[in-house]
Design an enzyme around this catalytic site. Sequence first.
Site, PDB file in Angstrom:
ATOM      1  CG  ASP A 150      -6.165  -3.777  -3.367  1.00 13.98           C
ATOM      2  OD1 ASP A 150      -6.988  -2.865  -3.161  1.00 13.98           O
ATOM      3  OD2 ASP A 150      -4.960  -3.682  -3.092  1.00 13.98           O
ATOM      4  CB  SER A 155      -0.938  -0.063   1.215  1.00 14.79           C
ATOM      5  OG  SER A 155      -1.888   0.965   1.173  1.00 14.79           O
ATOM      6  CG  HIS A 191      -5.661  -2.035   0.184  1.00 12.71           C
ATOM      7  ND1 HIS A 191      -4.695  -2.086  -0.803  1.00 12.71           N
ATOM      8  CD2 HIS A 191      -5.196  -1.154   1.101  1.00 12.71           C
ATOM      9  CE1 HIS A 191      -3.705  -1.263  -0.484  1.00 12.71           C
ATOM     10  NE2 HIS A 191      -3.983  -0.696   0.652  1.00 12.71           N
ATOM     11  CG  ASP A 192      -7.060  -4.941   5.383  1.00  7.70           C
ATOM     12  OD1 ASP A 192      -6.264  -3.995   5.235  1.00  7.70           O
ATOM     13  OD2 ASP A 192      -7.951  -4.959   6.256  1.00  7.70           O
ATOM     14  NE  ARG A 233      -8.672   1.374  10.959  1.00  7.60           N
ATOM     15  CZ  ARG A 233      -7.563   1.036  10.339  1.00  7.60           C
ATOM     16  NH1 ARG A 233      -7.021   1.872   9.467  1.00  7.60           N
ATOM     17  NH2 ARG A 233      -6.976  -0.105  10.563  1.00  7.60           N
TER      18      ARG A 233
END
Lengths: 206, 370
Positions: free
Chosen positions: B314, B155, B347-348, B219
Amino acid sequence: MTDAELAHVALGRADFDVIAGWVQPGERVLDLGCGDGAMLKGLIQTRGVLGWGVELDDAKVLAAIRNGVNVIQGDLEGGLADFEDGAFHHVILSLTLQAMRHTETIINEMLRVGREAVVSFPNFGYWKHRQAILNGHMPVSESLPHQWYNTPNVRFFTIADFDAFCAQRGILVRERKVFDDGREITEEHNFLGSIGVYRLGRRRNP
Amino acid sequence: MNSRDDGIGIVKAQRARFDAPFPLASGGSLPGFELVYETYGKLNAAGNNAILVCHALSGHHHVAGYYADDPKSVGWWDNMIGPGRAIDTDRFFVVGLNNLGGCHGSTGPASIDPATGKPWGADFPVVTVTDWVNSQALLADHLGISQWAATVGGSLGGMQAMQWTMQFPERVRHALVIAAAPNLTAENIAFNEVARQAILTDPEYKAGRRPTIGLRLARMLGHITYLSDDQMAEKFGRKRRPGSGSYGFGVEFEIESYLNYQGDKFAEWFDADTYLRMTKALDYFDPAAETGGDLQAALARAKAKFLVVSFSTDWRFSPERSREIVDALVHNGQDVAYAEIKSVHGHDSFLMQDAHYHAIVRAYLDGVTL
Protein backbone atom coordinates in the site's frame (compact mmCIF):
# COMPACT_ATOMS: atom_id res chain seq x y z
CA MET A 1 10.28 -24.63 16.92
CA THR A 2 13.08 -22.11 16.78
CA ASP A 3 16.16 -22.27 18.97
CA ALA A 4 14.67 -19.66 21.22
CA GLU A 5 11.43 -21.58 21.66
CA LEU A 6 13.17 -24.88 22.34
CA ALA A 7 15.55 -23.20 24.73
CA HIS A 8 12.65 -21.53 26.51
CA VAL A 9 11.15 -24.94 27.09
CA ALA A 10 14.49 -26.28 28.31
CA LEU A 11 15.00 -23.31 30.55
CA GLY A 12 11.62 -23.68 32.16
CA ARG A 13 10.73 -20.80 34.43
CA ALA A 14 14.26 -19.73 35.33
CA ASP A 15 14.57 -17.07 32.62
CA PHE A 16 11.09 -15.76 33.35
CA ASP A 17 11.59 -15.73 37.12
CA VAL A 18 14.81 -13.75 36.82
CA ILE A 19 13.26 -11.20 34.50
CA ALA A 20 10.09 -11.02 36.62
CA GLY A 21 12.29 -10.21 39.58
CA TRP A 22 13.95 -7.35 37.72
CA VAL A 23 10.79 -5.50 36.65
CA GLN A 24 8.53 -3.48 38.92
CA PRO A 25 4.74 -3.07 38.82
CA GLY A 26 3.66 -0.20 36.58
CA GLU A 27 6.89 -0.21 34.57
CA ARG A 28 6.88 -0.04 30.79
CA VAL A 29 8.43 -3.16 29.29
CA LEU A 30 9.32 -3.84 25.65
CA ASP A 31 9.93 -7.48 24.74
CA LEU A 32 11.90 -7.84 21.51
CA GLY A 33 11.15 -11.00 19.58
CA CYS A 34 8.17 -11.60 21.87
CA GLY A 35 6.95 -14.67 19.96
CA ASP A 36 3.41 -15.55 20.99
CA GLY A 37 3.63 -13.04 23.83
CA ALA A 38 3.51 -15.69 26.57
CA MET A 39 6.34 -14.14 28.62
CA LEU A 40 4.95 -10.64 28.25
CA LYS A 41 1.51 -11.84 29.24
CA GLY A 42 3.06 -13.52 32.27
CA LEU A 43 4.89 -10.35 33.28
CA ILE A 44 1.71 -8.32 32.88
CA GLN A 45 -0.34 -10.80 34.92
CA THR A 46 2.15 -11.57 37.68
CA ARG A 47 4.11 -8.31 37.89
CA GLY A 48 1.59 -5.72 36.71
CA VAL A 49 3.85 -4.16 34.10
CA LEU A 50 2.64 -2.31 31.00
CA GLY A 51 3.93 -4.38 28.12
CA TRP A 52 4.55 -4.18 24.39
CA GLY A 53 6.26 -6.73 22.19
CA VAL A 54 7.95 -6.66 18.80
CA GLU A 55 7.72 -9.69 16.54
CA LEU A 56 8.42 -10.20 12.84
CA ASP A 57 6.84 -13.58 12.13
CA ASP A 58 3.22 -13.50 10.89
CA ALA A 59 2.10 -16.61 12.76
CA LYS A 60 3.61 -15.39 16.03
CA VAL A 61 2.04 -11.93 15.65
CA LEU A 62 -1.30 -13.66 15.23
CA ALA A 63 -0.64 -15.86 18.28
CA ALA A 64 0.33 -12.80 20.34
CA ILE A 65 -2.88 -11.01 19.35
CA ARG A 66 -4.77 -14.16 20.38
CA ASN A 67 -2.96 -13.85 23.71
CA GLY A 68 -4.27 -10.31 24.04
CA VAL A 69 -0.75 -8.85 24.01
CA ASN A 70 0.27 -5.47 22.56
CA VAL A 71 2.36 -6.89 19.74
CA ILE A 72 3.90 -4.66 17.08
CA GLN A 73 4.98 -6.36 13.87
CA GLY A 74 8.46 -5.28 12.89
CA ASP A 75 12.03 -6.33 12.14
CA LEU A 76 14.57 -5.94 14.93
CA GLU A 77 17.47 -5.99 12.48
CA GLY A 78 16.33 -2.55 11.37
CA GLY A 79 16.88 -1.22 14.90
CA LEU A 80 14.27 0.43 17.07
CA ALA A 81 14.15 3.79 15.31
CA ASP A 82 10.38 4.03 15.75
CA PHE A 83 10.70 4.16 19.53
CA GLU A 84 11.77 7.24 21.43
CA ASP A 85 14.74 7.55 23.78
CA GLY A 86 13.99 6.26 27.26
CA ALA A 87 10.45 5.20 26.33
CA PHE A 88 10.69 1.99 28.38
CA HIS A 89 11.97 0.99 31.79
CA HIS A 90 13.10 -2.41 30.55
CA VAL A 91 13.79 -3.72 27.07
CA ILE A 92 14.05 -7.50 26.92
CA LEU A 93 15.82 -9.64 24.34
CA SER A 94 15.32 -13.22 25.43
CA LEU A 95 17.42 -15.95 23.73
CA THR A 96 17.49 -14.05 20.44
CA LEU A 97 20.77 -12.10 20.40
CA GLN A 98 22.70 -15.08 18.96
CA ALA A 99 20.31 -15.15 15.98
CA MET A 100 20.79 -11.48 15.08
CA ARG A 101 23.36 -10.03 12.71
CA HIS A 102 23.46 -6.48 14.02
CA THR A 103 24.56 -7.36 17.53
CA GLU A 104 26.05 -4.05 18.51
CA THR A 105 23.21 -2.02 16.97
CA ILE A 106 20.50 -3.85 18.84
CA ILE A 107 22.27 -3.62 22.20
CA ASN A 108 22.83 0.12 21.68
CA GLU A 109 19.23 0.58 20.59
CA MET A 110 17.94 -1.33 23.62
CA LEU A 111 19.93 0.95 25.90
CA ARG A 112 18.68 3.99 24.00
CA VAL A 113 14.95 3.27 24.22
CA GLY A 114 15.15 1.53 27.60
CA ARG A 115 16.68 2.53 30.90
CA GLU A 116 17.78 -1.06 31.34
CA ALA A 117 18.27 -3.89 28.87
CA VAL A 118 17.69 -7.51 29.78
CA VAL A 119 19.51 -9.95 27.52
CA SER A 120 19.65 -13.73 27.72
CA PHE A 121 21.56 -16.05 25.41
CA PRO A 122 22.90 -19.61 25.16
CA ASN A 123 26.50 -19.94 26.32
CA PHE A 124 28.68 -21.52 23.63
CA GLY A 125 31.37 -21.99 26.28
CA TYR A 126 29.20 -24.44 28.26
CA TRP A 127 31.20 -27.59 29.05
CA LYS A 128 28.99 -29.88 26.97
CA HIS A 129 29.49 -27.58 23.97
CA ARG A 130 33.27 -27.63 24.52
CA GLN A 131 33.15 -31.41 24.76
CA ALA A 132 31.26 -31.64 21.47
CA ILE A 133 33.88 -29.49 19.73
CA LEU A 134 36.69 -31.60 21.24
CA ASN A 135 34.92 -34.65 19.86
CA GLY A 136 34.91 -32.95 16.46
CA HIS A 137 31.28 -31.87 16.20
CA MET A 138 29.35 -28.65 16.50
CA PRO A 139 27.42 -28.64 19.77
CA VAL A 140 23.77 -29.67 19.93
CA SER A 141 22.12 -29.37 23.33
CA GLU A 142 19.02 -28.19 25.14
CA SER A 143 20.15 -24.59 24.77
CA LEU A 144 21.48 -25.10 21.22
CA PRO A 145 18.94 -27.53 19.85
CA HIS A 146 19.62 -27.15 16.12
CA GLN A 147 22.10 -28.83 13.81
CA TRP A 148 24.82 -26.75 12.14
CA TYR A 149 22.94 -26.84 8.83
CA ASN A 150 19.60 -25.58 10.10
CA THR A 151 20.43 -23.33 13.01
CA PRO A 152 19.02 -19.80 12.95
CA ASN A 153 22.00 -18.71 15.07
CA VAL A 154 24.52 -16.47 13.34
CA ARG A 155 26.67 -15.28 16.28
CA PHE A 156 28.61 -17.80 18.35
CA PHE A 157 29.81 -16.36 21.66
CA THR A 158 30.38 -17.27 25.29
CA ILE A 159 29.59 -15.63 28.61
CA ALA A 160 33.26 -14.55 28.76
CA ASP A 161 32.96 -13.03 25.27
CA PHE A 162 29.85 -11.10 26.18
CA ASP A 163 31.44 -9.81 29.42
CA ALA A 164 34.39 -8.53 27.39
CA PHE A 165 32.03 -6.98 24.80
CA CYS A 166 30.21 -5.07 27.54
CA ALA A 167 33.43 -3.94 29.21
CA GLN A 168 34.86 -2.62 25.93
CA ARG A 169 31.74 -0.66 25.08
CA GLY A 170 30.98 1.01 28.36
CA ILE A 171 27.99 -1.20 29.01
CA LEU A 172 27.39 -1.72 32.67
CA VAL A 173 26.49 -5.27 33.76
CA ARG A 174 24.21 -4.51 36.69
CA GLU A 175 23.42 -8.13 37.34
CA ARG A 176 24.18 -11.46 35.75
CA LYS A 177 22.59 -14.82 36.43
CA VAL A 178 23.69 -18.07 34.87
CA PHE A 179 21.70 -21.28 34.64
CA ASP A 180 21.99 -24.87 33.60
CA ASP A 181 18.93 -27.07 33.30
CA GLY A 182 16.87 -24.54 35.24
CA ARG A 183 19.30 -24.42 38.20
CA GLU A 184 21.30 -21.31 38.98
CA ILE A 185 25.08 -21.74 38.62
CA THR A 186 27.14 -19.97 41.26
CA GLU A 187 30.69 -20.70 40.11
CA GLU A 188 32.62 -21.29 36.88
CA HIS A 189 29.83 -19.58 34.93
CA ASN A 190 31.42 -19.82 31.53
CA PHE A 191 32.06 -23.55 31.97
CA LEU A 192 29.03 -24.78 33.90
CA GLY A 193 26.32 -22.42 32.63
CA SER A 194 24.25 -23.12 29.51
CA ILE A 195 22.32 -19.83 29.60
CA GLY A 196 23.25 -16.34 30.77
CA VAL A 197 20.73 -13.66 31.75
CA TYR A 198 22.06 -10.11 31.98
CA ARG A 199 20.69 -6.86 33.33
CA LEU A 200 22.50 -4.07 31.47
CA GLY A 201 22.73 -0.32 31.81
CA ARG A 202 24.76 2.43 30.24
CA ARG A 203 27.82 3.73 32.06
CA ARG A 204 27.38 7.42 32.73
CA ASN A 205 30.91 8.25 31.57
CA PRO A 206 32.02 5.55 29.19
CA MET B 1 -30.24 -18.46 3.46
CA ASN B 2 -28.27 -17.72 6.61
CA SER B 3 -25.89 -20.64 6.29
CA ARG B 4 -22.24 -19.97 7.17
CA ASP B 5 -21.05 -20.18 3.58
CA ASP B 6 -23.64 -17.70 2.49
CA GLY B 7 -22.70 -14.94 4.93
CA ILE B 8 -25.36 -12.79 6.50
CA GLY B 9 -27.79 -13.40 3.62
CA ILE B 10 -30.66 -11.06 2.79
CA VAL B 11 -30.44 -7.59 4.33
CA LYS B 12 -32.50 -4.40 4.17
CA ALA B 13 -31.48 -0.77 4.31
CA GLN B 14 -33.11 1.47 6.92
CA ARG B 15 -33.34 5.22 7.36
CA ALA B 16 -33.04 7.52 10.35
CA ARG B 17 -34.06 11.18 10.34
CA PHE B 18 -32.49 13.83 12.58
CA ASP B 19 -34.48 17.03 12.68
CA ALA B 20 -32.30 19.29 14.81
CA PRO B 21 -30.01 21.73 12.99
CA PHE B 22 -26.62 20.10 12.62
CA PRO B 23 -23.58 22.39 12.94
CA LEU B 24 -20.61 21.60 10.71
CA ALA B 25 -16.85 22.04 11.07
CA SER B 26 -16.98 24.48 8.12
CA GLY B 27 -19.01 26.88 10.25
CA GLY B 28 -22.21 26.21 8.32
CA SER B 29 -24.97 23.87 9.34
CA LEU B 30 -27.54 21.52 7.91
CA PRO B 31 -31.26 21.91 8.75
CA GLY B 32 -31.52 18.27 9.86
CA PHE B 33 -30.54 15.27 7.77
CA GLU B 34 -31.17 11.62 7.05
CA LEU B 35 -28.80 8.67 7.23
CA VAL B 36 -29.35 5.38 5.47
CA TYR B 37 -27.89 2.40 7.29
CA GLU B 38 -27.92 -1.37 7.65
CA THR B 39 -27.50 -3.57 10.71
CA TYR B 40 -26.41 -7.19 11.00
CA GLY B 41 -26.71 -9.43 14.05
CA LYS B 42 -28.49 -8.49 17.28
CA LEU B 43 -27.79 -5.83 19.87
CA ASN B 44 -27.42 -7.76 23.14
CA ALA B 45 -29.31 -6.98 26.34
CA ALA B 46 -26.36 -5.08 27.81
CA GLY B 47 -26.11 -3.04 24.59
CA ASN B 48 -22.35 -3.49 24.56
CA ASN B 49 -21.75 -5.59 21.43
CA ALA B 50 -22.18 -2.97 18.70
CA ILE B 51 -19.54 -2.42 16.03
CA LEU B 52 -19.58 0.58 13.73
CA VAL B 53 -18.19 0.03 10.23
CA CYS B 54 -17.09 3.27 8.57
CA HIS B 55 -16.75 3.40 4.81
CA ALA B 56 -14.02 4.80 2.60
CA LEU B 57 -14.18 7.19 -0.33
CA SER B 58 -16.70 5.41 -2.53
CA GLY B 59 -18.24 3.08 0.05
CA HIS B 60 -21.70 3.08 1.57
CA HIS B 61 -24.08 1.46 4.05
CA HIS B 62 -24.42 -1.82 2.16
CA VAL B 63 -21.49 -3.49 3.89
CA ALA B 64 -22.55 -7.15 3.98
CA GLY B 65 -25.22 -9.50 2.70
CA TYR B 66 -27.37 -8.85 -0.36
CA TYR B 67 -30.79 -7.50 -1.23
CA ALA B 68 -33.70 -9.88 -1.76
CA ASP B 69 -34.40 -8.56 -5.26
CA ASP B 70 -30.76 -8.77 -6.38
CA PRO B 71 -28.58 -11.72 -5.29
CA LYS B 72 -25.58 -10.08 -6.98
CA SER B 73 -25.79 -6.98 -4.78
CA VAL B 74 -23.22 -8.28 -2.30
CA GLY B 75 -21.99 -5.76 0.29
CA TRP B 76 -18.52 -4.25 -0.12
CA TRP B 77 -17.05 -5.93 2.98
CA ASP B 78 -19.08 -9.14 2.90
CA ASN B 79 -15.88 -11.26 3.08
CA MET B 80 -15.15 -9.69 6.49
CA ILE B 81 -18.60 -9.59 8.09
CA GLY B 82 -21.15 -12.33 8.72
CA PRO B 83 -21.95 -15.33 10.89
CA GLY B 84 -18.63 -16.94 11.84
CA ARG B 85 -16.63 -14.41 9.81
CA ALA B 86 -13.84 -12.21 11.14
CA ILE B 87 -16.38 -9.64 12.33
CA ASP B 88 -18.78 -12.25 13.62
CA THR B 89 -22.44 -11.27 13.48
CA ASP B 90 -23.26 -14.20 15.80
CA ARG B 91 -21.46 -12.21 18.49
CA PHE B 92 -21.59 -8.58 17.40
CA PHE B 93 -24.28 -6.16 16.28
CA VAL B 94 -22.76 -4.50 13.22
CA VAL B 95 -23.86 -1.11 11.92
CA GLY B 96 -22.91 0.30 8.52
CA LEU B 97 -24.08 3.65 7.19
CA ASN B 98 -23.74 5.94 4.21
CA ASN B 99 -21.96 9.05 5.38
CA LEU B 100 -23.43 12.50 5.29
CA GLY B 101 -22.75 14.03 1.88
CA GLY B 102 -22.81 10.59 0.26
CA CYS B 103 -24.71 9.53 -2.82
CA HIS B 104 -26.28 6.29 -1.65
CA GLY B 105 -29.32 7.57 0.18
CA SER B 106 -28.04 9.67 3.08
CA THR B 107 -28.50 13.42 2.88
CA GLY B 108 -26.05 14.72 0.31
CA PRO B 109 -25.65 16.86 -2.79
CA ALA B 110 -28.47 15.02 -4.59
CA SER B 111 -30.93 15.65 -1.71
CA ILE B 112 -33.45 18.49 -1.75
CA ASP B 113 -32.37 21.66 0.02
CA PRO B 114 -35.48 22.62 2.03
CA ALA B 115 -34.60 26.30 1.63
CA THR B 116 -34.88 26.20 -2.17
CA GLY B 117 -36.91 23.09 -2.88
CA LYS B 118 -34.19 22.03 -5.34
CA PRO B 119 -31.29 19.58 -5.05
CA TRP B 120 -28.31 20.99 -3.16
CA GLY B 121 -25.84 20.02 -5.87
CA ALA B 122 -22.64 22.05 -5.68
CA ASP B 123 -24.09 24.10 -2.79
CA PHE B 124 -24.07 21.18 -0.39
CA PRO B 125 -21.62 22.10 2.40
CA VAL B 126 -18.20 20.49 2.68
CA VAL B 127 -18.33 17.89 5.44
CA THR B 128 -15.39 16.56 7.45
CA VAL B 129 -14.46 13.41 9.33
CA THR B 130 -15.40 15.15 12.59
CA ASP B 131 -18.83 16.01 11.11
CA TRP B 132 -19.28 12.37 10.14
CA VAL B 133 -18.36 11.17 13.61
CA ASN B 134 -20.86 13.63 15.12
CA SER B 135 -23.56 12.34 12.76
CA GLN B 136 -22.62 8.73 13.53
CA ALA B 137 -22.97 9.52 17.25
CA LEU B 138 -26.54 10.67 16.59
CA LEU B 139 -27.17 7.40 14.76
CA ALA B 140 -25.73 5.51 17.76
CA ASP B 141 -28.15 7.38 20.05
CA HIS B 142 -31.00 6.52 17.68
CA LEU B 143 -30.06 2.82 17.85
CA GLY B 144 -29.69 2.86 21.66
CA ILE B 145 -25.92 2.34 21.52
CA SER B 146 -24.20 4.33 24.25
CA GLN B 147 -20.76 2.86 23.57
CA TRP B 148 -19.33 0.96 20.59
CA ALA B 149 -17.53 -2.29 21.33
CA ALA B 150 -15.44 -1.24 18.34
CA THR B 151 -15.26 1.25 15.52
CA VAL B 152 -13.79 -0.29 12.37
CA GLY B 153 -12.77 1.01 8.99
CA GLY B 154 -10.23 0.92 6.18
CA SER B 155 -8.62 3.95 4.50
CA LEU B 156 -10.88 6.99 5.06
CA GLY B 157 -13.01 4.60 7.15
CA GLY B 158 -9.99 3.91 9.37
CA MET B 159 -9.61 7.63 9.90
CA GLN B 160 -13.19 7.77 11.18
CA ALA B 161 -12.61 4.74 13.42
CA MET B 162 -9.60 6.57 14.91
CA GLN B 163 -11.37 9.95 15.12
CA TRP B 164 -14.10 8.34 17.22
CA THR B 165 -11.59 7.51 19.97
CA MET B 166 -10.53 11.16 20.25
CA GLN B 167 -13.90 12.81 19.71
CA PHE B 168 -15.95 10.51 21.96
CA PRO B 169 -13.37 8.73 24.16
CA GLU B 170 -16.06 7.34 26.47
CA ARG B 171 -18.06 5.87 23.62
CA VAL B 172 -15.48 3.51 22.04
CA ARG B 173 -13.75 0.52 23.65
CA HIS B 174 -11.72 -0.59 20.63
CA ALA B 175 -10.71 0.93 17.32
CA LEU B 176 -9.62 -1.13 14.30
CA VAL B 177 -7.70 1.30 12.12
CA ILE B 178 -6.91 -0.41 8.83
CA ALA B 179 -4.87 0.90 5.86
CA ALA B 180 -5.17 4.40 7.28
CA ALA B 181 -2.89 7.30 8.19
CA PRO B 182 -2.82 10.11 10.76
CA ASN B 183 -3.28 12.57 7.86
CA LEU B 184 -2.64 12.74 4.13
CA THR B 185 0.81 13.38 2.70
CA ALA B 186 1.32 16.18 0.17
CA GLU B 187 1.51 13.54 -2.55
CA ASN B 188 -1.86 12.16 -1.48
CA ILE B 189 -3.47 15.61 -1.45
CA ALA B 190 -1.95 16.17 -4.89
CA PHE B 191 -3.67 13.08 -6.28
CA ASN B 192 -6.95 14.26 -4.79
CA GLU B 193 -6.52 17.70 -6.30
CA VAL B 194 -5.97 16.29 -9.80
CA ALA B 195 -9.12 14.21 -9.34
CA ARG B 196 -11.06 17.26 -8.23
CA GLN B 197 -9.76 19.38 -11.09
CA ALA B 198 -10.85 16.68 -13.53
CA ILE B 199 -14.40 17.19 -12.25
CA LEU B 200 -14.35 20.94 -11.64
CA THR B 201 -12.99 21.77 -15.09
CA ASP B 202 -15.36 19.47 -16.95
CA PRO B 203 -17.58 21.83 -19.00
CA GLU B 204 -20.58 19.68 -18.11
CA TYR B 205 -19.98 20.26 -14.42
CA LYS B 206 -19.64 24.00 -14.98
CA ALA B 207 -22.96 23.91 -16.82
CA GLY B 208 -24.61 22.18 -13.86
CA ARG B 209 -24.80 18.80 -15.55
CA ARG B 210 -23.26 15.41 -14.79
CA PRO B 211 -19.48 15.62 -15.47
CA THR B 212 -19.09 12.11 -16.83
CA ILE B 213 -15.67 12.80 -18.34
CA GLY B 214 -14.33 14.41 -15.17
CA LEU B 215 -15.64 11.66 -12.89
CA ARG B 216 -14.21 9.07 -15.22
CA LEU B 217 -10.74 10.66 -15.14
CA ALA B 218 -10.91 11.13 -11.37
CA ARG B 219 -11.67 7.46 -10.88
CA MET B 220 -9.02 6.29 -13.33
CA LEU B 221 -6.38 8.28 -11.49
CA GLY B 222 -7.62 7.16 -8.09
CA HIS B 223 -7.77 3.55 -9.20
CA ILE B 224 -4.09 3.55 -10.23
CA THR B 225 -3.13 4.69 -6.75
CA TYR B 226 -5.17 1.95 -5.06
CA LEU B 227 -3.27 -0.82 -6.86
CA SER B 228 0.38 -1.84 -6.66
CA ASP B 229 2.96 -1.86 -9.42
CA ASP B 230 3.56 -5.60 -8.88
CA GLN B 231 -0.11 -6.40 -9.08
CA MET B 232 -0.59 -4.38 -12.26
CA ALA B 233 2.47 -6.05 -13.80
CA GLU B 234 1.11 -9.45 -12.94
CA LYS B 235 -2.48 -8.79 -13.97
CA PHE B 236 -1.86 -6.74 -17.13
CA GLY B 237 1.83 -6.42 -17.81
CA ARG B 238 2.24 -5.15 -21.36
CA LYS B 239 -0.55 -7.32 -22.70
CA ARG B 240 -2.32 -5.88 -25.74
CA ARG B 241 -5.89 -5.97 -26.93
CA PRO B 242 -6.56 -7.94 -30.16
CA GLY B 243 -5.94 -5.82 -33.25
CA SER B 244 -3.80 -3.24 -31.45
CA GLY B 245 -0.65 -1.73 -32.90
CA SER B 246 -2.40 0.86 -35.05
CA TYR B 247 -0.09 3.69 -34.01
CA GLY B 248 -3.17 5.61 -32.93
CA PHE B 249 -4.65 6.54 -29.56
CA GLY B 250 -7.33 3.94 -29.14
CA VAL B 251 -7.30 1.45 -26.29
CA GLU B 252 -4.41 -0.90 -27.01
CA PHE B 253 -2.92 -2.13 -23.77
CA GLU B 254 -5.00 -4.22 -21.40
CA ILE B 255 -4.31 -1.82 -18.55
CA GLU B 256 -5.85 0.98 -20.63
CA SER B 257 -8.90 -1.12 -21.29
CA TYR B 258 -9.23 -1.96 -17.60
CA LEU B 259 -8.90 1.64 -16.45
CA ASN B 260 -11.35 2.90 -19.03
CA TYR B 261 -13.85 0.28 -17.96
CA GLN B 262 -13.42 1.22 -14.28
CA GLY B 263 -13.82 4.90 -15.12
CA ASP B 264 -16.95 4.34 -17.22
CA LYS B 265 -18.57 2.15 -14.59
CA PHE B 266 -17.87 4.67 -11.82
CA ALA B 267 -19.04 7.69 -13.80
CA GLU B 268 -22.38 5.99 -14.38
CA TRP B 269 -23.36 5.84 -10.76
CA PHE B 270 -21.20 8.05 -8.54
CA ASP B 271 -22.12 11.65 -7.74
CA ALA B 272 -19.45 14.21 -8.66
CA ASP B 273 -20.32 16.54 -5.78
CA THR B 274 -20.02 13.64 -3.36
CA TYR B 275 -16.65 12.72 -4.86
CA LEU B 276 -15.39 16.28 -4.40
CA ARG B 277 -16.48 16.27 -0.76
CA MET B 278 -15.09 12.82 0.09
CA THR B 279 -11.64 13.80 -1.21
CA LYS B 280 -11.82 17.09 0.69
CA ALA B 281 -12.71 15.25 3.91
CA LEU B 282 -9.60 13.13 3.35
CA ASP B 283 -7.41 16.18 2.81
CA TYR B 284 -8.70 17.99 5.88
CA PHE B 285 -8.37 15.03 8.23
CA ASP B 286 -5.57 15.84 10.66
CA PRO B 287 -6.43 15.24 14.31
CA ALA B 288 -2.96 16.37 15.40
CA ALA B 289 -3.65 19.85 14.01
CA GLU B 290 -5.72 20.55 17.13
CA THR B 291 -2.74 19.77 19.35
CA GLY B 292 -0.14 21.79 17.49
CA GLY B 293 0.81 18.94 15.18
CA ASP B 294 1.42 16.57 18.08
CA LEU B 295 -0.24 13.24 17.26
CA GLN B 296 0.69 11.80 20.64
CA ALA B 297 -1.16 14.58 22.41
CA ALA B 298 -4.16 14.15 20.12
CA LEU B 299 -4.34 10.40 20.73
CA ALA B 300 -3.73 10.78 24.47
CA ARG B 301 -7.45 11.61 24.80
CA ALA B 302 -8.38 8.14 23.55
CA LYS B 303 -9.47 5.51 26.04
CA ALA B 304 -9.91 2.78 23.44
CA LYS B 305 -7.55 -0.06 22.68
CA PHE B 306 -6.29 -0.19 19.12
CA LEU B 307 -5.62 -2.69 16.39
CA VAL B 308 -3.70 -1.02 13.57
CA VAL B 309 -3.28 -2.93 10.29
CA SER B 310 -1.32 -1.95 7.19
CA PHE B 311 -0.46 -3.69 3.92
CA SER B 312 3.03 -4.14 2.51
CA THR B 313 2.28 -2.87 -1.02
CA ASP B 314 0.00 0.00 0.00
CA TRP B 315 1.88 3.09 -1.18
CA ARG B 316 -1.04 5.48 -0.84
CA PHE B 317 -1.41 4.78 2.91
CA SER B 318 1.93 3.12 3.53
CA PRO B 319 2.86 0.95 6.54
CA GLU B 320 5.12 3.80 7.76
CA ARG B 321 2.06 6.03 8.15
CA SER B 322 0.34 3.36 10.26
CA ARG B 323 3.49 3.10 12.36
CA GLU B 324 3.14 6.80 13.21
CA ILE B 325 -0.20 6.01 14.83
CA VAL B 326 1.24 2.94 16.59
CA ASP B 327 4.29 4.78 17.88
CA ALA B 328 2.22 7.68 19.21
CA LEU B 329 0.03 5.19 21.10
CA VAL B 330 3.03 3.29 22.50
CA HIS B 331 4.61 6.56 23.56
CA ASN B 332 1.43 7.39 25.45
CA GLY B 333 1.41 3.98 27.14
CA GLN B 334 -1.79 3.01 25.31
CA ASP B 335 -2.78 -0.48 24.25
CA VAL B 336 -2.13 -1.24 20.60
CA ALA B 337 -1.45 -4.25 18.42
CA TYR B 338 -0.05 -3.77 14.93
CA ALA B 339 0.11 -6.14 11.98
CA GLU B 340 1.67 -5.44 8.60
CA ILE B 341 0.01 -7.80 6.16
CA LYS B 342 1.96 -9.05 3.16
CA SER B 343 -0.31 -8.41 0.22
CA VAL B 344 0.04 -7.68 -3.49
CA HIS B 345 -3.13 -5.63 -3.80
CA GLY B 346 -1.85 -2.21 -2.76
CA HIS B 347 -4.28 0.06 -0.91
CA ASP B 348 -7.22 -2.07 -2.03
CA SER B 349 -5.82 -4.96 0.04
CA PHE B 350 -8.04 -4.00 2.96
CA LEU B 351 -11.07 -5.07 0.94
CA MET B 352 -9.61 -8.38 -0.23
CA GLN B 353 -10.12 -11.89 1.04
CA ASP B 354 -6.92 -12.83 2.86
CA ALA B 355 -6.83 -15.61 5.45
CA HIS B 356 -4.08 -14.11 7.62
CA TYR B 357 -5.53 -10.59 7.55
CA HIS B 358 -8.95 -11.87 8.52
CA ALA B 359 -7.44 -14.11 11.21
CA ILE B 360 -5.75 -11.05 12.74
CA VAL B 361 -9.04 -9.14 12.87
CA ARG B 362 -10.88 -12.17 14.26
CA ALA B 363 -8.21 -12.81 16.91
CA TYR B 364 -8.32 -9.20 18.03
CA LEU B 365 -12.11 -9.11 18.23
CA ASP B 366 -12.13 -12.42 20.15
CA GLY B 367 -10.41 -10.47 22.90
CA VAL B 368 -13.19 -7.86 23.08
CA THR B 369 -15.10 -8.57 26.27
CA LEU B 370 -18.88 -8.32 26.18
